[in-house]
Design a protein around this motif. Structure first.
Motif, mmCIF file in Angstrom:
data_model
loop_
_atom_site.group_PDB
_atom_site.id
_atom_site.type_symbol
_atom_site.label_atom_id
_atom_site.label_comp_id
_atom_site.label_asym_id
_atom_site.label_seq_id
_atom_site.Cartn_x
_atom_site.Cartn_y
_atom_site.Cartn_z
ATOM 1 N N THR A 295 0.850 -1.185 0.000
ATOM 2 C CA THR A 295 0.000 0.000 0.000
ATOM 3 C C THR A 295 0.888 1.237 0.000
ATOM 4 O OG1 THR A 295 -1.610 -1.191 1.356
ATOM 5 C CG2 THR A 295 -1.862 1.190 1.245
ATOM 6 N N LEU A 296 0.531 2.212 -0.825
ATOM 7 C CA LEU A 296 1.182 3.527 -0.779
ATOM 8 C C LEU A 296 0.172 4.470 -0.164
ATOM 9 C CD1 LEU A 296 2.511 3.702 -4.475
ATOM 10 C CD2 LEU A 296 3.422 2.405 -2.537
ATOM 11 N N LEU A 297 0.571 5.244 0.792
ATOM 12 C CA LEU A 297 -0.379 6.122 1.466
ATOM 13 C C LEU A 297 0.110 7.564 1.464
ATOM 14 C CD1 LEU A 297 -2.944 6.343 3.428
ATOM 15 C CD2 LEU A 297 -1.223 6.420 5.220
ATOM 16 N N PHE A 298 -0.739 8.429 0.959
ATOM 17 C CA PHE A 298 -0.486 9.869 1.035
ATOM 18 C C PHE A 298 -1.413 10.416 2.102
ATOM 19 C CE2 PHE A 298 0.270 8.440 -3.314
ATOM 20 C CZ PHE A 298 1.560 8.899 -3.539
ATOM 21 N N GLN A 299 -0.865 11.166 3.040
ATOM 22 C CA GLN A 299 -1.720 11.736 4.092
ATOM 23 C C GLN A 299 -1.523 13.247 4.144
ATOM 24 O OE1 GLN A 299 -0.658 10.628 8.127
ATOM 25 N NE2 GLN A 299 1.415 9.993 7.558
ATOM 26 N N ASP A 300 -2.560 13.945 4.594
ATOM 27 C CA ASP A 300 -2.419 15.392 4.773
ATOM 28 C C ASP A 300 -1.617 15.651 6.053
ATOM 29 O OD1 ASP A 300 -4.174 15.076 6.889
ATOM 30 O OD2 ASP A 300 -5.838 16.129 5.968
ATOM 31 N N ASP A 301 -1.628 16.904 6.516
ATOM 32 C CA ASP A 301 -0.755 17.204 7.666
ATOM 33 C C ASP A 301 -1.457 17.037 9.011
ATOM 34 O OD1 ASP A 301 -2.503 19.292 7.663
ATOM 35 O OD2 ASP A 301 -0.984 20.881 7.602
ATOM 36 N N CYS A 302 -2.622 16.391 9.009
ATOM 37 C CA CYS A 302 -3.409 16.304 10.249
ATOM 38 C C CYS A 302 -2.768 15.381 11.297
ATOM 39 C CB CYS A 302 -4.809 15.811 9.902
ATOM 40 S SG CYS A 302 -5.879 15.607 11.310
ATOM 41 N N GLY A 303 -2.269 14.235 10.857
ATOM 42 C CA GLY A 303 -1.745 13.248 11.808
ATOM 43 C C GLY A 303 -2.837 12.321 12.315
ATOM 44 N N GLY A 304 -2.423 11.290 13.029
ATOM 45 C CA GLY A 304 -3.387 10.329 13.561
ATOM 46 C C GLY A 304 -3.089 8.899 13.124
ATOM 47 N N LEU A 305 -2.329 8.737 12.032
ATOM 48 C CA LEU A 305 -1.954 7.379 11.608
ATOM 49 C C LEU A 305 -0.953 6.801 12.599
ATOM 50 C CD1 LEU A 305 -1.982 5.085 9.416
ATOM 51 C CD2 LEU A 305 -0.044 6.265 8.363
ATOM 52 N N GLN A 306 -1.207 5.583 13.008
ATOM 53 C CA GLN A 306 -0.302 4.915 13.948
ATOM 54 C C GLN A 306 -0.025 3.496 13.489
ATOM 55 O OE1 GLN A 306 -2.352 5.191 17.736
ATOM 56 N NE2 GLN A 306 -1.207 7.049 18.237
ATOM 57 N N VAL A 307 1.197 3.056 13.738
ATOM 58 C CA VAL A 307 1.663 1.758 13.281
ATOM 59 C C VAL A 307 2.034 0.926 14.501
ATOM 60 C CG1 VAL A 307 3.523 0.638 11.991
ATOM 61 C CG2 VAL A 307 2.553 2.796 11.157
ATOM 62 N N ALA B 212 -10.574 17.863 10.503
ATOM 63 C CA ALA B 212 -10.881 16.911 9.426
ATOM 64 C C ALA B 212 -9.555 16.326 8.943
ATOM 65 C CB ALA B 212 -11.569 17.621 8.279
ATOM 66 N N ARG B 213 -9.603 15.109 8.435
ATOM 67 C CA ARG B 213 -8.377 14.505 7.889
ATOM 68 C C ARG B 213 -8.690 13.908 6.523
ATOM 69 N NH1 ARG B 213 -5.730 9.363 8.028
ATOM 70 N NH2 ARG B 213 -3.472 9.617 8.006
ATOM 71 N N TYR B 214 -7.764 14.098 5.599
ATOM 72 C CA TYR B 214 -7.882 13.500 4.264
ATOM 73 C C TYR B 214 -6.661 12.615 4.039
ATOM 74 C CZ TYR B 214 -11.428 17.065 3.488
ATOM 75 O OH TYR B 214 -12.554 17.844 3.609
ATOM 76 N N SER B 215 -6.894 11.439 3.471
ATOM 77 C CA SER B 215 -5.754 10.593 3.103
ATOM 78 C C SER B 215 -6.098 9.859 1.813
ATOM 79 C CB SER B 215 -5.416 9.602 4.228
ATOM 80 O OG SER B 215 -6.453 8.659 4.369
ATOM 81 N N ILE B 216 -5.053 9.398 1.143
ATOM 82 C CA ILE B 216 -5.245 8.695 -0.131
ATOM 83 C C ILE B 216 -4.370 7.439 -0.149
ATOM 84 C CG2 ILE B 216 -5.254 8.873 -2.645
ATOM 85 C CD1 ILE B 216 -5.313 11.886 -2.443
ATOM 86 N N PRO B 217 -4.926 6.306 0.246
ATOM 87 C CA PRO B 217 -4.174 5.060 0.083
ATOM 88 C C PRO B 217 -4.335 4.508 -1.342
ATOM 89 C CG PRO B 217 -5.937 4.835 1.744
ATOM 90 C CD PRO B 217 -6.181 6.102 1.007
ATOM 91 N N TYR B 218 -3.305 3.818 -1.805
ATOM 92 C CA TYR B 218 -3.338 3.159 -3.109
ATOM 93 C C TYR B 218 -2.836 1.737 -2.904
ATOM 94 C CZ TYR B 218 -2.499 2.409 -8.125
ATOM 95 O OH TYR B 218 -2.520 1.934 -9.418
ATOM 96 N N PHE B 219 -3.699 0.787 -3.170
ATOM 97 C CA PHE B 219 -3.376 -0.617 -2.894
ATOM 98 C C PHE B 219 -2.947 -1.305 -4.191
ATOM 99 C CE2 PHE B 219 -6.785 0.818 -0.075
ATOM 100 C CZ PHE B 219 -6.257 0.552 1.175
#
Ligand SMILES: O=C(O)CCC(=O)C(=O)O
Ligand SMILES: [Fe+2]
Length: 343
Positions: free
Chosen positions: A225-237, A297-304
């Motif tokens: 997966t390739l993931l583009f995220q905005d500057d909001c934050g919140g993604l955790q691994v 608000a958060r915007y992200s764009i994953p590409y699988f």
């Protein structure tokens, strides 16, 4: 979470792979990527080849789509059921689940089990786009008067992301000691999926109280997966050394976040890790003030990236010391098992 105690996620510069002409430098770059995918399963990639202008256009048009009134967005609805994953999904439709076993995993009929998965709502909306060459998953587009730039922008961005993905698949193959095109040869590009995501602002307390999740912990079923995220934050691994604890994948401008999916983990005989991840609240200081402390608000764009469905995926790293752990499986059979749990 105290971020100072977090091990950093690796950062890989793809430039060394894409612009070097000598084999040794390219091989070294591939090995670094494989090593990061083996240790962590998640990496930031810089110099990925997706231009800043294409990326900001995709985010702008995505925002325009989600800003439309609901009746307009509902002109491109996600079809009912799990078989086709295209078009617009409204908040709460999808419950991301990491359960691949359970009463209904074999395609059985335990509706109650699936209903339980939906009880915690995912507060997000999404739009899934594929290739027009995919016979199994016809695209769902709105009538052209709804947002005329939507279809051309997203179709073009789908292709742009595949170009970046191709290089990453080649680097991974080299790093795994395979022919450079070994993984790429399984990917015509017609079975990938572009996903536009919007997490609307909600009172932080709603997530804290467990009423809503932005996106609960899960692994992806893709190759990568390739993931583009905005500057909001919140993604955790998930921290693979401390299961159950999570590391912030803080947005780093100019990078994408790449992760190994379940299919590649299985394909690599578990050499590469498909690591669990989730989307939580943005950092405290970024929440809106006021009585309800709404999140941004958060915007992200994953590409699988996904293999063509009927090719048999057999474990790659199989020698006397590492016999294959899994039976060969086609992506079609694998995805059907996963999708049944999600919708
Ligand atoms: O929105 C994000 O950053 C993560 C999305 C994600 O993990 C997914 O769609 O599988
Ligand atoms: Fe994911």
């Amino acid at each position: 979470m105290d971020s100072s105690n977090q091990p950093p996620l690796p950062i890989i510069d793809l430039e060394a792979f894409t612009s070097a002409s000598d084999t040794a430098t390219r091989l070294e770059a591939g090995k670094q990527l494989v090593s990061a995918c083996h240790d962590v399963g998640f990496v930031y990639i810089k110099n990925h080849g997706v231009s800043e202008s294409e990326l900001s256009r995709a985010f702008d048009v995505s925002k325009k789509w989600f800003d439309l009134p609901t009746d307009q967005k509902m002109k491109a609805p996600h079809p009912p059921g799990w078989a086709v994953h295209r078009g617009y999904s409204w908040p709460g439709l999808e419950k991301v689940s990491n359960l691949v076993s359970g009463p209904a995993a074999d395609g059985g009929s335990d509706d109650e089990f699936i209903e339980k998965l939906r009880q915690v709502q995912d507060f997000k909306e999404s739009y899934e786009v594929g290739s027009d060459q995919n016979p199994d998953q016809p695209n769902v587009w709105p009538p052209t008067d709804v947002l005329p730039e939507w279809q051309p922008c997203m179709s073009s961005f789908y292709s742009t992301c595949f170009e970046a993905g191709k290089k990453i698949l080649q680097a991974l193959a080299l790093g795994l000691g395979l022919d450079e095109n070994h993984l790429l040869d399984f990917h015509s590009g017609d079975y990938n999926q572009l996903r536009l995501l919007h997490y609307p602002p909600i009172p932080a307390a709603a997530i804290d109280e467990g009423k809503f999740a932005r996106m609960p912990a899960h692994t992806d079923w893709s190759t990568i997966t390739l993931l583009f995220q905005d500057d909001c934050g919140g993604l955790q691994v998930e921290n693979v050394h401390k299961p159950g604890t999570f590391i912030d994948a803080t947005p780093i401008p100019g990078t994408l976040v790449m992760n190994v999916g379940d299919l590649l983990m299985r394909w690599s005989n578990d050499h590469l890790k498909s690591t669990s991840h989730r989307v939580q609240l943005p950092p405290l200081q970024d929440r809106f003030t006021g009585a309800s402390k709404k999140t941004r608000a958060r915007y992200s764009i994953p590409y699988f990236l996904t293999t063509d469905p009927d090719l048999l995926i057999e474990c790659l790293i199989a020698d006397e010391n590492h016999p294959p752990k899994y039976e060969p499986i086609t992506q079609r059979d694998y995805a059907a098992m996963r999708a049944r749990m999600q919708y």
